[in-house]
Design a protein around this motif. Structure first.
Motif, PDB file in Angstrom:
ATOM      1  N   ALA B  38       9.535  33.303 104.719  1.00 25.09           N
ATOM      2  CA  ALA B  38      10.488  33.062 103.639  1.00 25.09           C
ATOM      3  C   ALA B  38      11.795  33.799 103.910  1.00 25.09           C
ATOM      4  O   ALA B  38      12.882  33.235 103.747  1.00 25.09           O
ATOM      5  CB  ALA B  38       9.893  33.517 102.312  1.00 25.09           C
ATOM      6  N   VAL B  39      11.685  35.059 104.345  1.00 27.23           N
ATOM      7  CA  VAL B  39      12.900  35.841 104.599  1.00 27.23           C
ATOM      8  C   VAL B  39      13.706  35.212 105.714  1.00 27.23           C
ATOM      9  O   VAL B  39      14.935  35.037 105.610  1.00 27.23           O
ATOM     10  CB  VAL B  39      12.526  37.296 104.949  1.00 27.23           C
ATOM     11  CG1 VAL B  39      13.756  38.061 105.356  1.00 27.23           C
ATOM     12  CG2 VAL B  39      11.848  37.954 103.770  1.00 27.23           C
ATOM     13  N   ASN B  40      13.025  34.815 106.798  1.00 32.85           N
ATOM     14  CA  ASN B  40      13.744  34.200 107.920  1.00 32.85           C
ATOM     15  C   ASN B  40      14.503  32.971 107.458  1.00 32.85           C
ATOM     16  O   ASN B  40      15.678  32.785 107.786  1.00 32.85           O
ATOM     17  CB  ASN B  40      12.756  33.802 109.017  1.00 32.85           C
ATOM     18  CG  ASN B  40      12.235  35.009 109.754  1.00 32.85           C
ATOM     19  OD1 ASN B  40      12.792  36.101 109.622  1.00 32.85           O
ATOM     20  ND2 ASN B  40      11.173  34.823 110.510  1.00 32.85           N
ATOM     21  N   LEU B  41      13.806  32.125 106.697  1.00 36.36           N
ATOM     22  CA  LEU B  41      14.465  30.900 106.249  1.00 36.36           C
ATOM     23  C   LEU B  41      15.615  31.207 105.299  1.00 36.36           C
ATOM     24  O   LEU B  41      16.645  30.537 105.319  1.00 36.36           O
ATOM     25  CB  LEU B  41      13.455  29.970 105.571  1.00 36.36           C
ATOM     26  CG  LEU B  41      12.538  29.216 106.537  1.00 36.36           C
ATOM     27  CD1 LEU B  41      11.592  28.311 105.766  1.00 36.36           C
ATOM     28  CD2 LEU B  41      13.370  28.374 107.503  1.00 36.36           C
ATOM     29  N   LEU B  42      15.448  32.227 104.468  1.00 38.21           N
ATOM     30  CA  LEU B  42      16.522  32.578 103.528  1.00 38.21           C
ATOM     31  C   LEU B  42      17.774  33.000 104.282  1.00 38.21           C
ATOM     32  O   LEU B  42      18.882  32.519 104.000  1.00 38.21           O
ATOM     33  CB  LEU B  42      16.059  33.710 102.599  1.00 38.21           C
ATOM     34  CG  LEU B  42      17.074  34.136 101.547  1.00 38.21           C
ATOM     35  CD1 LEU B  42      17.312  33.019 100.548  1.00 38.21           C
ATOM     36  CD2 LEU B  42      16.621  35.386 100.806  1.00 38.21           C
ATOM     37  N   ILE B  43      17.601  33.884 105.265  1.00 39.88           N
ATOM     38  CA  ILE B  43      18.768  34.304 106.058  1.00 39.88           C
ATOM     39  C   ILE B  43      19.393  33.083 106.730  1.00 39.88           C
ATOM     40  O   ILE B  43      20.614  32.918 106.778  1.00 39.88           O
ATOM     41  CB  ILE B  43      18.357  35.347 107.113  1.00 39.88           C
ATOM     42  CG1 ILE B  43      17.780  36.586 106.437  1.00 39.88           C
ATOM     43  CG2 ILE B  43      19.549  35.739 107.975  1.00 39.88           C
ATOM     44  CD1 ILE B  43      17.233  37.589 107.420  1.00 39.88           C
ATOM     45  N   PHE B  44      18.516  32.226 107.243  1.00 42.21           N
ATOM     46  CA  PHE B  44      18.994  31.038 107.953  1.00 42.21           C
ATOM     47  C   PHE B  44      19.816  30.151 107.027  1.00 42.21           C
ATOM     48  O   PHE B  44      20.911  29.719 107.363  1.00 42.21           O
ATOM     49  CB  PHE B  44      17.781  30.276 108.496  1.00 42.21           C
ATOM     50  CG  PHE B  44      18.128  29.190 109.454  1.00 42.21           C
ATOM     51  CD1 PHE B  44      18.784  29.484 110.639  1.00 42.21           C
ATOM     52  CD2 PHE B  44      17.794  27.872 109.191  1.00 42.21           C
ATOM     53  CE1 PHE B  44      19.098  28.486 111.536  1.00 42.21           C
ATOM     54  CE2 PHE B  44      18.111  26.872 110.089  1.00 42.21           C
ATOM     55  CZ  PHE B  44      18.763  27.173 111.257  1.00 42.21           C
ATOM     56  N   LEU B  45      19.292  29.941 105.837  1.00 38.44           N
ATOM     57  CA  LEU B  45      19.988  29.075 104.883  1.00 38.44           C
ATOM     58  C   LEU B  45      21.321  29.694 104.459  1.00 38.44           C
ATOM     59  O   LEU B  45      22.342  28.998 104.381  1.00 38.44           O
ATOM     60  CB  LEU B  45      19.105  28.843 103.655  1.00 38.44           C
ATOM     61  CG  LEU B  45      19.751  28.079 102.493  1.00 38.44           C
ATOM     62  CD1 LEU B  45      20.088  26.661 102.934  1.00 38.44           C
ATOM     63  CD2 LEU B  45      18.839  28.028 101.295  1.00 38.44           C
ATOM     64  N   LEU B  72      25.332  34.377 114.301  1.00 38.33           N
ATOM     65  CA  LEU B  72      24.889  35.713 113.907  1.00 38.33           C
ATOM     66  C   LEU B  72      23.536  35.697 113.188  1.00 38.33           C
ATOM     67  O   LEU B  72      22.623  36.440 113.572  1.00 38.33           O
ATOM     68  CB  LEU B  72      25.967  36.364 113.042  1.00 38.33           C
ATOM     69  CG  LEU B  72      25.861  37.863 112.907  1.00 38.33           C
ATOM     70  CD1 LEU B  72      25.895  38.523 114.264  1.00 38.33           C
ATOM     71  CD2 LEU B  72      27.003  38.389 112.049  1.00 38.33           C
ATOM     72  N   PRO B  73      23.358  34.832 112.148  1.00 35.15           N
ATOM     73  CA  PRO B  73      22.034  34.798 111.508  1.00 35.15           C
ATOM     74  C   PRO B  73      20.944  34.439 112.506  1.00 35.15           C
ATOM     75  O   PRO B  73      19.834  34.963 112.429  1.00 35.15           O
ATOM     76  CB  PRO B  73      22.164  33.706 110.454  1.00 35.15           C
ATOM     77  CG  PRO B  73      23.607  33.450 110.299  1.00 35.15           C
ATOM     78  CD  PRO B  73      24.301  33.914 111.513  1.00 35.15           C
ATOM     79  N   GLN B  74      21.285  33.590 113.459  1.00 33.81           N
ATOM     80  CA  GLN B  74      20.268  33.197 114.427  1.00 33.81           C
ATOM     81  C   GLN B  74      19.808  34.389 115.251  1.00 33.81           C
ATOM     82  O   GLN B  74      18.614  34.569 115.497  1.00 33.81           O
ATOM     83  CB  GLN B  74      20.819  32.114 115.347  1.00 33.81           C
ATOM     84  CG  GLN B  74      21.110  30.826 114.600  1.00 33.81           C
ATOM     85  CD  GLN B  74      21.250  29.652 115.552  1.00 33.81           C
ATOM     86  OE1 GLN B  74      20.884  29.731 116.712  1.00 33.81           O
ATOM     87  NE2 GLN B  74      21.788  28.552 115.048  1.00 33.81           N
TER      88      GLN B  74
END
Lengths: 137, 117, 772
Positions: B38-45, B72-74
């Motif tokens: 969830a955290v990864n996807l949130l940063i990604f979004l 950067l998020p990647q």
């Protein structure tokens, strides 16, 4: 899962996948890839081999426990950062580059060695975790 | 699209927390993994999503000629994924060991310190 | 100067390694260090007295404004000489005093750290490094007070002292940061030129109160004075050195140092006069009710510290000169008194003044030191104490309307200080030698020479005040912003009010000394008032705070993981949810700004929703693992669609490895428990559901805000130009943020080592016992 076909295949797959992982590692600076992914692919190659054969067979491929790759990789990455400080008296982790690109690898700089360090650490970490856990279960 | 992705993130967070609130040790680990995703996807979004524009400079030029996704998020998520693997495996082993020692997988029975047990 | 400051620390490090060889004769050799430092600083006497200021600059962390810049002016030099000079005598003295002690190497180690820190404190021009040294003196003082760590009284006193001085250090840091922020520099030399601006600043009052708080705690001013008598649990050389001559004067140093920068303001002066005045009278009065020699000395030390704060508050030429002289006077006679008390304690085993008398017959040189120091503390001519006292009266008499009250206050204090000095320096040596003390041996010369030297120096400087005037006092007065030549040090001022006051002080003092005898009864009488003393109030506050903390911890750290999670989540939901909805606009989402859906995306997202549902609802662990695998690969596909090929590759590999890992250990992991009851499930579902909803809303809300891409753009534009790479993600990882990546792979290594050691290491015996 220990079928003959898989075992036979895995013996060929291992070097192939390892070459592939190095390929991913080297091209990382220009195209998707790099030390993290490369290291993971290499680790998967060994895990596949371990699945097809016995774990002991796979472990015999290493002279030492794969865990020793971790300090080695860390040191390599650190040295690649320290090199510029010693040679050029610039700050930590300032990249240095060879003036001419090498054939097949491309431009060679300290960041490449840093990435190789990352690759080694990732292989070491992954294999240590998986070997340790599968041995004890 | 962002709306559905945001909802998906919400669902991942909710299910992660829900699993952590169960009493089972294994569900705790599953919850942690869900939260990690969830955290990864949130940063990604939040780094804004775009299609077909990877942050890779085209082979024949020195700079970007067209739009590109925020790199950067990647970079953040890439390391986060690998780190979470380390965290998960450590958590799994910790649970195994705790289970072996305490002979219980009920979190409620693990609320005392070692000295008292 | 850097070497001079660091030498103390290096000396301590050296002791860590070679400490065990450092016994007996060798410990005496340690005193070479303070002696050579003393000589080194003496060499500056000439240049400094001719008005020079020596400074050195060594950058340390320039980006924080933290530098090791040292400035040696009159004030610093005075303190540096006291630190190294008295330090030398204390080093010599302690070698014999603690000869038998098991941990004498530690003792010297702490002393070395203290000396280095104290030198750094008085030499620092940079406020931040001053703060560091300030804290180091508190810490070394903590270890020295608690040096006899087997005594719980010692440990308590040490903690108390550290609490008080540590609080002061905190105030100092706050004041220093505020001052640095207002003035734009941490250099005190540069602040000298900003006097007007600082006085006009809105934060002026806050700054001076913070700095005064620091000074008052360090220099044991009322109501923080009580840690200093407690600190007398330290070995006597420490009391003489830290808690009388040097460290407790750090607060005075700070006030004097800031006098030209922040001083001469109504609030500054009044506060210092009031606090100093209360302290000196209150604590000097306390000396009447003590029988322990060290306790008497401690209270009279606090009284003198109060007097020094008081003088700083007066701020006139006379007052500043008097303060400068009095620092020297007090350091000389009080250190001498402490050291002679230490000898008495060492030889007779008691410090109770009611049981000591006639000791002059067995230890004549110590008696000489005691008597000389006592008459210096009393201010009897021709000692230097007389000069100091004269100047104090001159200062208070020059205060216009308030002169009469201030003078009376000082007169009473002086009388009581005289009394304390006589009780400590003369009473144990006068009268008849009791039978039980007949067999007391004469101490070795290494013990009695230091106090005699100090006391004789007090006498010499009194006879030849010129030795003190031009080389030391004048530069000090100039350093604190006064005119050094305005006041001449003279023994004889002619017949005037000051002389009359001196005479009155002596007369009243003698009267007091002969009328009031220290007795146990008075100690008990005072003990009854102890309940309302600042010390007890502080202790009670501390105790109730501890009780509160343990109750608080008991409630929140209850060992149930679920409660932690619920507390955190609920708190977050309520707080963030409230601020999200209470905003004037509420949540506004512009649907048109969102991108369109395609078939692939719908397919992937539905797959993910189903996987999550499957994981949560499934009762089998295997199903959950399958669900996790599907979820991971679906995320991988998302990364492919949204132009993140590196992420897709990494996610794919990690997901595969995670599934393998789970399959490997699944059989060994506990089965799912029987489902818990429905009410609880519902409650948890509501809590986690609201958390998920909140996060989704926040995500949507953030998407409406403009995004700052400055950093990303820098990386993207310079990836090839600076770092010769075209995959920007990889360039960030291995080049721009390489240090982060290095730390990250270190963390990975730590995780792997953790896994390895958890699985491979054998259970220890006691662990196995728990197992059975």
């Amino acid at each position: 899962m220990k079928t003959i076909i898989l075992r036979a295949a895995s013996n060929y797959m291992l070097p192939l996948l390892l070459v592939f992982s190095v390929f991913i590692l080297l091209r990382g600076h220009y195209l998707p890839g790099g030390g993290f992914v490369g290291g993971l692919v290499a680790a998967m190659a060994f895990v596949l081999h371990a699945f097809a054969n016995k774990l002991e067979t796979t472990k015999k491929l290493f002279r030492m426990h794969p865990g020793f790759l971790m300090p080695f990789g860390l040191t390599l990455a650190l040295l690649s950062g320290l090199m510029p400080m010693i040679i050029e008296e610039s700050s930590f982790l300032t990249a240095m580059w060879l003036s001419e690109a090498l054939p097949a690898i491309g431009a060679v700089g300290t960041t490449l060695f840093f990435d190789i360090g990352v690759y080694l650490v990732v292989v070491g970490v992954t294999l240590t975790i998986i070997f340790t856990i599968s041995e004890s279960s | 699209m962002e709306l559905i992705l945001a909802l998906l993130i919400g669902v991942l967070y909710a299910s992660g927390i829900y699993m952590m609130l169960r009493r089972s040790l294994v569900k705790l680990i599953v919850g942690i993994i869900l939260l990690g995703n969830a955290v990864n996807l949130l940063i990604f979004l939040l780094g804004r999503i775009t299609k077909g524009e990877p942050p890779i400079i085209p082979g024949d030029s020195d700079v970007f000629l067209q739009a590109y996704t925020d790199p950067l998020p990647q970079a953040l998520i890439l390391t986060a994924i690998v780190i979470s693997f380390g965290l998960q495996s450590f958590a799994i082993v910790l649970v195994k060991r705790a289970h072996k020692m305490v002979k219980a997988d009920d979190l409620d029975e693990m609320n005392t310190t070692d000295a008292e047990s | 100067m850097l070497i001079a400051v660091l030498s103390g620390f290096i000396f301590s490090l050296f002791l860590v390694v070679f400490g065990k060889f450092f016994k007996g004769r060798f410990s005496l050799a340690a005193s070479i260090l303070p002696l050579s430092l003393f000589i080194y600083f003496c060499s500056f006497l000439g240049p400094i007295s001719s008005g020079e200021i020596v400074s050195q600059f060594h950058p340390w962390v320039p980006s924080f404004g933290l530098n090791l810049s040292f400035t040696l002016d009159g004030l610093s030099l005075l303190f540096a000489l006291l630190i190294t000079g008295i330090g030398f005598l204390v080093f010599v003295y302690a070698a014999t005093y603690l000869k038998e002690h098991q941990y004498i190497d530690r003792f010297y180690g702490y002393l070395g750290i203290f000396m280095g820190a104290m030198l750094g404190l008085v030499l620092s021009d940079n406020l931040l490094s001053l703060f560091l040294f300030w804290e180091l003196t508190s810490i070394s003082s903590f270890f020295l007070i608690g040096f006899n760590n087997t005594s719980s009284e010692s440990r308590k006193s040490a903690v108390l002292a550290l609490t008080i001085t540590g609080t002061g250090g905190f105030l100092f840091l706050a004041g220093a940061v505020l001052l640095g922020w207002v003035s734009g520099t941490f250099s005190m030399t540069e602040m000298l030129t900003m006097r007007e601006a600082l006085h006009g600043s809105d934060f002026y009052l806050l700054i001076i109160f913070l700095l005064m708080g620091a000074a008052f705690t360090k220099s044991a001013q009322f109501p923080f004075h009580f840690w200093l008598p407690g600190a007398m649990k330290a070995p006597t050389p420490v009391s003489a050195y830290l808690h009388s001559a040097t460290m407790v004067k750090a607060g005075i140093y700070l006030l004097l140092r800031f006098t030209p920068i922040l001083g001469n303001h109504e609030v500054w002066n009044t506060t210092l006069i009031i606090v100093g005045g209360i302290t000196m009278f209150y604590t000097a009065f306390h000396t009447l009710f003590r029988t322990d020699l060290k306790s008497i000395l401690a209270y009279s030390t606090v009284a003198v510290l109060g007097l020094l704060v008081f003088l700083t508050g007066l701020g006139t030429q006379y007052a500043l000169t008097a303060a400068a002289v009095y620092i020297v006077v007090h350091a000389l006679y009080k250190a001498a008194l402490f050291l002679s008390t230490g000898i008495i304690d060492h030889q007779t085993g008691t410090r109770d003044v009611t049981r000591l008398s006639g000791l002059r017959k067995v230890m004549m040189p110590v008696a000489v030191a005691g008597v000389l120091a006592a008459i210096s503390s009393a201010g009897i001519p021709p000692t230097i104490g007389f000069l100091g006292k004269d100047l104090v009266y001159e200062a208070t008499l020059g205060m216009g309307d308030a002169a009469i009250y201030l003078t009376i206050l000082v007169l009473f204090t002086n009388v009581l200080i005289l009394y304390a000095g006589f009780v400590a320096g003369i009473r144990p040596f006068s009268g008849k030698l009791p039978d039980n003390l007949q067999k007391i041996k004469m101490p070795g010369p290494l013990l009695w020479v230091p106090p005699v030297l100090l006391a004789v120096l007090g006498l010499l400087l009194g006879i030849f005040p010129a030795l003190l005037d031009a080389p030391i006092v004048r530069p000090v007065v100039e350093a604190v912003g006064g005119d050094g030549a305005a006041v001449q040090l003279k023994l004889w001022h002619g017949f005037n009010t000051v002389l009359a006051l001196s005479g009155l002080t002596l007369g009243l003092g003698f009267l007091l000394y002969f009328i009031i005898k220290p007795s146990q009864g008075k100690v008990t009488a005072m003990g009854r008032l102890e309940a309302i003393s600042p010390k007890n109030i502080a202790l009670n506050f501390g105790n109730s705070f501890t009780r509160f903390s343990s109750a608080w911890t008991g409630v929140f750290q209850n060992g149930f993981l679920r409660n932690y999670v619920v507390t955190i989540v609920l708190f977050l939901v309520i707080l963030v949810g409230y601020s999200l909805f209470s905003g004037s606009e509420g949540i506004v989402i512009d649907w048109r700004s969102l991108s369109k859906l395609t078939f692939y995306e719908i397919a992937i997202m539905s797959l993910m929703f189903m996987a999550v549902l499957f994981i949560v609802a499934s009762r089998s662990r295997l199903n959950a693992v399958v669900g996790m695998g599907v979820l991971g690969y679906a995320i991988c596909l998302l990364f492919v669609i949204y132009s993140a090929p590196d992420l897709a590759m990494t996610q794919f590999s990690i997901d595969t490895l995670t599934v393998i890992l789970f399959v490997l250990v699944l059989a060994r992991l506990p089965k799912y428990l029987e489902p818990s009851n429905h009410a609880r499930k519902l409650r948890d579902g509501v809590i986690s559901g609201s958390f998920g909803l909140l996060l989704a809303l926040i995500a949507l809300e953030v998407l409406q805000e403009p995004v700052n891409k400055e950093i990303s753009e820098f990386y993207a534009e310079n990836a090839y130009v600076l770092a010769q790479g075209k995959n920007v993600v990889n360039v960030i990882l291995v080049d721009f943020r390489g240090a982060d990546t290095w730390i990250e792979i270190t963390v990975l290594t730590a995780a792997a080592l953790g896994v390895f050691s958890l699985m491979k290491l054998r259970l220890k015996k006691d662990e196995r016992r728990i197992n059975e």
